[in-house]
Design a protein around this motif. Sequence first.
Motif, PDB file in Angstrom:
ATOM      1  N   SER A  51      34.728  36.614  68.099  1.00  0.00           N
ATOM      2  CA  SER A  51      36.092  36.387  67.630  1.00  0.00           C
ATOM      3  C   SER A  51      36.365  34.891  67.651  1.00  0.00           C
ATOM      4  N   ALA A  52      37.429  34.475  66.979  1.00  0.00           N
ATOM      5  CA  ALA A  52      37.751  33.055  66.853  1.00  0.00           C
ATOM      6  C   ALA A  52      38.908  32.698  67.784  1.00  0.00           C
ATOM      7  N   ASP A  78      41.747  30.424  69.918  1.00  0.00           N
ATOM      8  CA  ASP A  78      42.663  29.324  69.667  1.00  0.00           C
ATOM      9  C   ASP A  78      42.434  28.226  70.702  1.00  0.00           C
ATOM     10  N   THR A 132      39.064  21.593  66.700  1.00  0.00           N
ATOM     11  CA  THR A 132      39.286  22.740  65.831  1.00  0.00           C
ATOM     12  C   THR A 132      38.909  22.429  64.392  1.00  0.00           C
ATOM     13  N   LYS A 156      41.414  27.147  64.315  1.00  0.00           N
ATOM     14  CA  LYS A 156      40.517  27.798  65.257  1.00  0.00           C
ATOM     15  C   LYS A 156      39.505  26.821  65.847  1.00  0.00           C
ATOM     16  N   ALA A 210      34.910  35.928  72.914  1.00  0.00           N
ATOM     17  CA  ALA A 210      34.829  35.106  71.706  1.00  0.00           C
ATOM     18  C   ALA A 210      33.391  34.783  71.325  1.00  0.00           C
ATOM     19  N   TRP A 249      37.310  29.521  54.391  1.00  0.00           N
ATOM     20  CA  TRP A 249      36.651  29.752  55.676  1.00  0.00           C
ATOM     21  C   TRP A 249      35.304  30.417  55.460  1.00  0.00           C
TER      22      TRP A 249
END
Length: 286
Positions: free
Chosen positions: A79-80, A82, A36, A40, A113, A227
């Motif tokens: 999308s990010a 987990d 990560t 994320k 994602a 980010w």
Amino acid sequence: MSAPSILTSTRPFADLTTLTDLGEGNFGAVVDAVWTIGPKVHGGCMMAVCAAAARDAIRASGDDAGAMQPISVSASYVSAPDPGEVRLATTVRKRGRQVCLVDVDLYQGDRLAVSAAVTLGVLDVGEPRHQVPLAVADLSAEPPADAVHIVPDHPMGQIVHVAKGCDLRVDPSAARFLAGEQGDPVNRMWVRPFAEDEADPDVALLFALMTGDISAPVTMNRGMFGWAPTVQLTTYLRRRPAPGWLRVMASATVLGDTWFEEDHVVLDQTGQTVVQSRQLAMIPKG
């Protein structure tokens, strides 16, 4: 944000890219929290997992195409996700004698994602017919004594958790942000997988693919932190990396109001170009 747990595996990248066949072109993967950036999942690691799924989908046929490797991965980030379980849905678009094409969608639960187009083919093995001089070739083949080792306690290591799953060392003469200074939008580093990951040729190949996104955003050298979400990333895998350190240079030519591009060039221990990549990302808002 809690930090990822202590890494116990001696082959963390093999664990990431070893998939479970779920049937009907679907594969399962488990992304450990070590892979990560902040909370994320790292974009380059998702590229490697998508490439592994495409390769497994082609190998399932059992024909000669199974010897092909992912030479190009073009991914759009939707999308990010987990850390945790993800599912990869593959669709074989072409199964040829020289090139195979596979679409891969990476889901977490029902949420898409990453949508990736993977091209598989035969890697280069001989000397290049032509090659322009590369700035990254000026780096020594191995990190010098003053290279910054990104360990968990280092301020960068507290965000770039992927440094726990490999050996990552940064050139301080390029990464001026580490000294609280500004410089050109360039970063240089050395990276190497753990011994057991490096010993498996298929894993080492996917690790090299991942390093096409290993750098911290080069915008940090211009004082822009926070980010910098990648919207699209295309990575080319040119050849198998020789065992040893990979030399990486990341750079940008245009930092716009909203967007910037970031290019990676990765050389192996012998000086051969193994990976090239370009991504389009957003200027940090922080």
